[in-house]
Design a protein around this motif. Sequence first.
Motif, PDB file in Angstrom:
ATOM      1  N   TRP A 173      15.336  -9.900  26.901  1.00 50.73           N
ATOM      2  CA  TRP A 173      14.765  -9.650  28.404  1.00 50.73           C
ATOM      3  C   TRP A 173      13.560  -8.346  28.206  1.00 50.73           C
ATOM      4  N   ALA A 174      12.191  -8.824  28.308  1.00 48.81           N
ATOM      5  CA  ALA A 174      11.234  -7.948  27.951  1.00 48.81           C
ATOM      6  C   ALA A 174      10.532  -7.539  29.035  1.00 48.81           C
ATOM      7  N   ILE A 175      10.380  -6.304  29.394  1.00 46.85           N
ATOM      8  CA  ILE A 175       9.129  -5.794  30.387  1.00 46.85           C
ATOM      9  C   ILE A 175       7.965  -5.328  30.052  1.00 46.85           C
ATOM     10  N   THR A 176       6.990  -6.129  30.284  1.00 54.87           N
ATOM     11  CA  THR A 176       5.567  -5.591  29.728  1.00 54.87           C
ATOM     12  C   THR A 176       4.605  -5.305  30.793  1.00 54.87           C
ATOM     13  N   PRO A 177       3.518  -4.473  30.334  1.00 51.73           N
ATOM     14  CA  PRO A 177       2.851  -4.147  31.352  1.00 51.73           C
ATOM     15  C   PRO A 177       1.520  -5.276  31.600  1.00 51.73           C
ATOM     16  N   THR A 178       1.377  -5.525  32.938  1.00 48.99           N
ATOM     17  CA  THR A 178       0.085  -6.485  33.246  1.00 48.99           C
ATOM     18  C   THR A 178      -0.998  -6.354  32.499  1.00 48.99           C
ATOM     19  N   ALA A 179      -1.499  -5.233  32.484  1.00 46.29           N
ATOM     20  CA  ALA A 179      -2.711  -4.780  31.894  1.00 46.29           C
ATOM     21  C   ALA A 179      -2.404  -4.091  30.689  1.00 46.29           C
ATOM     22  N   PHE A 180      -3.287  -4.298  29.537  1.00 44.46           N
ATOM     23  CA  PHE A 180      -3.227  -3.219  28.325  1.00 44.46           C
ATOM     24  C   PHE A 180      -3.069  -2.177  28.650  1.00 44.46           C
ATOM     25  N   SER A 181      -2.549  -1.481  27.982  1.00 38.22           N
ATOM     26  CA  SER A 181      -1.883   0.200  28.021  1.00 38.22           C
ATOM     27  C   SER A 181      -1.375   0.751  26.648  1.00 38.22           C
ATOM     28  N   ARG A 182      -2.218   1.656  26.045  1.00 37.56           N
ATOM     29  CA  ARG A 182      -1.855   2.119  24.743  1.00 37.56           C
ATOM     30  C   ARG A 182      -0.404   3.179  25.071  1.00 37.56           C
ATOM     31  N   ASP A 183      -0.254   3.663  26.475  1.00 38.71           N
ATOM     32  CA  ASP A 183       0.578   4.563  26.406  1.00 38.71           C
ATOM     33  C   ASP A 183       1.916   3.928  26.949  1.00 38.71           C
ATOM     34  N   GLN A 184       1.925   2.542  27.187  1.00 40.30           N
ATOM     35  CA  GLN A 184       3.343   1.751  27.752  1.00 40.30           C
ATOM     36  C   GLN A 184       3.569   0.719  26.407  1.00 40.30           C
ATOM     37  N   GLN A 185       4.371   0.630  25.765  1.00 39.15           N
ATOM     38  CA  GLN A 185       4.923  -0.291  24.742  1.00 39.15           C
ATOM     39  C   GLN A 185       5.918  -1.287  25.493  1.00 39.15           C
ATOM     40  N   VAL A 186       5.887  -2.444  25.022  1.00 42.38           N
ATOM     41  CA  VAL A 186       6.743  -3.492  25.541  1.00 42.38           C
ATOM     42  C   VAL A 186       8.000  -2.919  25.495  1.00 42.38           C
ATOM     43  N   GLN A 187       8.928  -3.170  26.377  1.00 39.91           N
ATOM     44  CA  GLN A 187      10.420  -2.624  26.353  1.00 39.91           C
ATOM     45  C   GLN A 187      11.270  -4.025  26.131  1.00 39.91           C
ATOM     46  N   ARG A 188      12.126  -4.112  25.271  1.00 42.26           N
ATOM     47  CA  ARG A 188      13.020  -5.245  24.914  1.00 42.26           C
ATOM     48  C   ARG A 188      14.239  -4.929  24.824  1.00 42.26           C
ATOM     49  N   VAL A 189      15.217  -5.578  25.427  1.00 40.50           N
ATOM     50  CA  VAL A 189      16.696  -5.672  25.501  1.00 40.50           C
ATOM     51  C   VAL A 189      17.116  -7.132  24.735  1.00 40.50           C
ATOM     52  N   GLU A 190      18.159  -7.035  24.033  1.00 41.20           N
ATOM     53  CA  GLU A 190      18.790  -8.183  23.544  1.00 41.20           C
ATOM     54  C   GLU A 190      20.176  -8.182  23.942  1.00 41.20           C
ATOM     55  N   VAL A 191      20.752  -9.246  24.394  1.00 45.89           N
ATOM     56  CA  VAL A 191      22.388  -9.495  24.562  1.00 45.89           C
ATOM     57  C   VAL A 191      22.636 -10.580  23.610  1.00 45.89           C
ATOM     58  N   THR A 192      23.589 -10.141  22.632  1.00 42.24           N
ATOM     59  CA  THR A 192      24.176 -11.369  21.943  1.00 42.24           C
ATOM     60  C   THR A 192      25.181 -12.113  22.364  1.00 42.24           C
ATOM     61  N   MET A 193      25.634 -12.996  21.686  1.00 43.42           N
ATOM     62  CA  MET A 193      26.957 -13.938  21.959  1.00 43.42           C
ATOM     63  C   MET A 193      27.999 -13.424  22.149  1.00 43.42           C
ATOM     64  N   ASN A 194      28.094 -12.363  21.394  1.00 41.04           N
ATOM     65  CA  ASN A 194      29.463 -11.701  21.402  1.00 41.04           C
ATOM     66  C   ASN A 194      29.399 -10.343  22.416  1.00 41.04           C
ATOM     67  N   GLY A 195      28.447 -10.333  23.252  1.00 43.33           N
ATOM     68  CA  GLY A 195      28.399  -9.538  24.446  1.00 43.33           C
ATOM     69  C   GLY A 195      27.714  -8.041  23.835  1.00 43.33           C
ATOM     70  N   ARG A 196      27.089  -7.883  23.053  1.00 41.15           N
ATOM     71  CA  ARG A 196      26.750  -6.846  22.423  1.00 41.15           C
ATOM     72  C   ARG A 196      25.248  -6.589  23.134  1.00 41.15           C
ATOM     73  N   ILE A 197      24.974  -5.366  23.831  1.00 44.96           N
ATOM     74  CA  ILE A 197      23.560  -5.228  24.499  1.00 44.96           C
ATOM     75  C   ILE A 197      22.848  -4.297  23.539  1.00 44.96           C
ATOM     76  N   ARG A 198      21.496  -4.678  23.046  1.00 50.34           N
ATOM     77  CA  ARG A 198      20.770  -3.718  22.409  1.00 50.34           C
ATOM     78  C   ARG A 198      19.659  -3.448  23.054  1.00 50.34           C
ATOM     79  N   TRP A 199      19.123  -2.148  22.888  1.00 48.81           N
ATOM     80  CA  TRP A 199      17.576  -1.755  23.414  1.00 48.81           C
ATOM     81  C   TRP A 199      17.042  -1.840  22.085  1.00 48.81           C
ATOM     82  N   ARG A 200      16.105  -2.789  21.705  1.00 49.73           N
ATOM     83  CA  ARG A 200      15.600  -2.679  20.449  1.00 49.73           C
ATOM     84  C   ARG A 200      14.514  -1.687  20.109  1.00 49.73           C
ATOM     85  N   ASN A 201      13.768  -1.318  21.041  1.00 50.46           N
ATOM     86  CA  ASN A 201      12.677  -0.154  21.247  1.00 50.46           C
ATOM     87  C   ASN A 201      13.584   1.197  20.499  1.00 50.46           C
TER      88      ASN A 201
END
Length: 214
Positions: A173-201
Amino acid sequence: MPISVSGMPLFRTIKVSADRRTRDRRTRDRRARGFTLIELLVVLMVIGIAAAAVALSLRTGGTSQLQEEMEHFLLSARFISEQATLNQEVIGLFVEPGDASARTMGQWCYEWQRFIDQSWQPASDYLSRRCLPEGLDLEILVEGEPYEYDPRATTPAPVLVFYPSGEATPFEWAITPTAFSRDQQVQRVEVTMNGRIRWRNEEEAQQQYEYEPW
């Protein structure tokens, strides 16, 4: 040998009664120890769920709107994962545009639902349908494949499912700004098959801090 009124030996009656009381006491002790362990585990899970529910109602200060939205999603996903395990339920995440009838996708919304009585129903009173603010877009991978919303689908399917076993759909799951912004980095969350939830940033920032030369 003393005889009781009923004609039975008195000592034997007392001994049988004492043995029965001893067995009953041991049985109660074993049950008490077992229930105490189970109750402890349940209490710990309830405390975790309650803490997540409280955190969902608070807004974090000093962070961007994009980060706040990701933190909300992360907390809600962890809350739902614990709910699925504790209550032995199947709970799914549904995603759709805010205005499904519009020709353009625009604002994205998501909602958690549980599968009960052969249908999907709202999962929790704490988690209502939530829409991303304008200016934020959404990218989703389901089992490694990009997700595309199909407005023609009569029965929408969940993009992420948490199971009672603790397992989950492999999901990003990635939330991205619709317009380019140096102050806002794409935020990513990953859920693995064993149910682990990781905030990759958060993990990448932690690793960078640990290996940064002083």
